[in-house]
Design an enzyme around this catalytic site. Structure first.
Site, PDB file in Angstrom:
ATOM      1  N   LYS A 101       1.175  -1.282   0.236  1.00 31.28           N
ATOM      2  CA  LYS A 101      -0.016   0.061   0.499  1.00 31.28           C
ATOM      3  C   LYS A 101       0.697   1.030   0.018  1.00 31.28           C
ATOM      4  CE  LYS A 101      -0.900   0.607   5.545  1.00 31.28           C
ATOM      5  NZ  LYS A 101      -1.968   0.610   5.649  1.00 31.28           N
ATOM      6  N   ASP A 102       2.247   1.120   0.314  1.00 35.32           N
ATOM      7  CA  ASP A 102       3.210   2.297   0.638  1.00 35.32           C
ATOM      8  C   ASP A 102       3.568   2.453  -0.988  1.00 35.32           C
ATOM      9  OD1 ASP A 102       2.554   2.627   2.562  1.00 35.32           O
ATOM     10  OD2 ASP A 102       4.624   1.439   3.854  1.00 35.32           O
ATOM     11  N   ARG A 149      -8.702   8.298   3.720  1.00 33.53           N
ATOM     12  CA  ARG A 149      -9.901   7.657   3.612  1.00 33.53           C
ATOM     13  C   ARG A 149     -10.411   6.986   4.513  1.00 33.53           C
ATOM     14  NH1 ARG A 149      -9.434   1.822   4.933  1.00 33.53           N
ATOM     15  NH2 ARG A 149      -7.403   2.398   5.055  1.00 33.53           N
ATOM     16  N   ARG A 150     -10.133   6.250   5.827  1.00 35.24           N
ATOM     17  CA  ARG A 150     -10.474   6.283   7.183  1.00 35.24           C
ATOM     18  C   ARG A 150     -10.535   7.271   7.448  1.00 35.24           C
ATOM     19  NH1 ARG A 150      -4.614   2.966   8.613  1.00 35.24           N
ATOM     20  NH2 ARG A 150      -5.109   1.381   8.074  1.00 35.24           N
ATOM     21  N   ARG A 167       0.820  10.383  13.416  1.00 28.92           N
ATOM     22  CA  ARG A 167       1.761   9.830  12.713  1.00 28.92           C
ATOM     23  C   ARG A 167       2.132   8.800  14.019  1.00 28.92           C
ATOM     24  NH1 ARG A 167       4.375  11.895   9.010  1.00 28.92           N
ATOM     25  NH2 ARG A 167       5.642   9.816   9.458  1.00 28.92           N
ATOM     26  N   ARG A 173       1.318   4.955  18.884  1.00 28.71           N
ATOM     27  CA  ARG A 173       0.578   5.229  18.185  1.00 28.71           C
ATOM     28  C   ARG A 173      -1.116   4.280  19.469  1.00 28.71           C
ATOM     29  NH1 ARG A 173      -1.418   5.713  11.986  1.00 28.71           N
ATOM     30  NH2 ARG A 173       0.497   6.561  11.227  1.00 28.71           N
ATOM     31  N   CYS A 259      -2.153  10.902  -2.570  1.00 29.31           N
ATOM     32  CA  CYS A 259      -1.824  10.135  -1.732  1.00 29.31           C
ATOM     33  C   CYS A 259      -3.215  10.700  -0.554  1.00 29.31           C
ATOM     34  CB  CYS A 259      -0.992  10.518  -0.338  1.00 29.31           C
ATOM     35  SG  CYS A 259      -0.730  12.407  -0.339  1.00 29.31           S
TER      36      CYS A 259
END
Length: 334
Positions: A101-102, A149-150, A167, A173, A259
């Site tokens: 995904k990166d 998106r989230r 981040r 996190r 992005c």
């Protein structure tokens, strides 16, 4: 407490090929984070098992590991990739491992994806204090996510939430939840599983209702186009992972979604001969979305040309329905 670990990546030798006999160590470039070295370690173990060759990890620091601020402002997920690719092109390593995904969808001159190993879960997961589900979070709860998106998906489900950027690595996190800075965060279930943090998941979201990032849960093993190790690396490819992840990437590439575009794309094998595909584009506030679903013959999207044709069809329907009005999609200019 014993930590749960994601299944190791098995080698998947291609019919008629055997890659053994060379004892030279392969140098595998990886980001230095716990998640990156863990998943790269799984790839290294699979290569050792399949080839009998030693594999040494070469830690590489990327801009995404040292810079702060929202990911979109730093240049998107590509900030995690550039340094790895430069080291590969300079010959400092023989292969690199990315979270797919990166990986930007545009071709990288001199490089190619040499293998797509067995894919982990594609789902997003909520990690909340007191074990809350998304529906059970208090009114106005603070939820952390750096993904547009989230953010859109969270606000679509719960417009009352305060969704704030975040981040840091997975453990950083999670500590922000423990310390009360956030009531919950959303992370990829695959990453949590790979580093043994699944006990922190309070809810995993349904993959069809909550499509995630193209390639989420998949790894991409990248090599130089002229690499002598192409056949060596290829033994790791899993057919189902390759079929679904590369189809998702084809749709994302055709959309030309930046992005900062809130786009969810999910493909899954549906029986032996079909792939079910969902692509959804969201308004940033989650108030509107446009969704396209397809069931595709697996044979029809087994090669680049078939994936491109399917992606073109899906993207055309999204744009005709007004997806370009909801999000910044360069593909909407066509």
């Amino acid at each position: 407490m014993l930590r749960e670990q994601a299944p190791r990546i098995p080698a998947c030798p291609r019919r008629g090929r055997a890659v053994t006999g060379d004892t030279g160590a392969l140098r595998l470039g990886t980001r230095a984070s716990l998640l990156a070295t863990t998943q790269s370690g799984h790839v290294a173990d699979a290569l050792r098992a399949a080839t009998g060759r030693e594999v040494e990890l070469v830690p590489i620091t990327t801009d995404g590991d040292v810079l702060t601020g929202p990911l979109a402002q730093l240049g998107g997920t590509g900030v995690f990739v550039a340094a790895l690719r430069e080291a590969l092109l300079r010959g400092e390593c023989d292969l690199v491992v990315h979270s797919m995904k990166d990986l930007p969808t545009a071709p990288a001159p001199g490089l190619r994806i040499g293998a797509v190993p067995v894919r982990a879960s594609t789902r997003d997961a909520l990690c909340a204090r007191d074990g809350h589900t998304l529906a059970g979070l208090p009114h106005g709860a603070v939820v952390g996510s750096g993904s547009p998106r989230r953010v859109a998906q969270l606000l679509r489900a719960r417009p009352d939430l305060q969704v704030r950027g975040i981040r840091g690595n997975v453990d950083t996190r999670l500590r922000k939840v423990d310390d009360g800075e956030y009531d919950a965060i959303v992370l990829a279930e695959a990453g949590l599983s790979r580093i043994g943090r699944t006990a922190r998941i309070s809810e995993a979201f349904d993959g069809d209702a909550w499509p995630t990032s193209a390639g989420q849960g998949a790894l991409a093993v990248e090599v130089r186009t002229d690499s002598e190790f192409g056949d060596v690396v290829a033994v790791l490819t899993d057919a189902e992972a390759e079929a679904t992840a590369l189809l998702e990437r084809a749709v994302l590439h055709r959309l030309e979604a930046g992005c900062a575009a809130p786009v969810g794309i999910a493909a899954r094998v549906a029986g032996q001969e079909s792939i079910a595909l969902v692509a959804e584009v969201y308004a940033l506030d989650g108030a509107r979305s446009i969704r396209v679903e397809r069931t595709l013959a697996r044979a029809a999207v087994a090669a680049d040309a078939g994936r491109e044709a399917a992606a073109t069809d899906v993207v055309r329907e999204l744009l005709d329905a007004g997806a370009g009005d909801l999000a910044d999609l360069a593909g909407s200019s066509r």
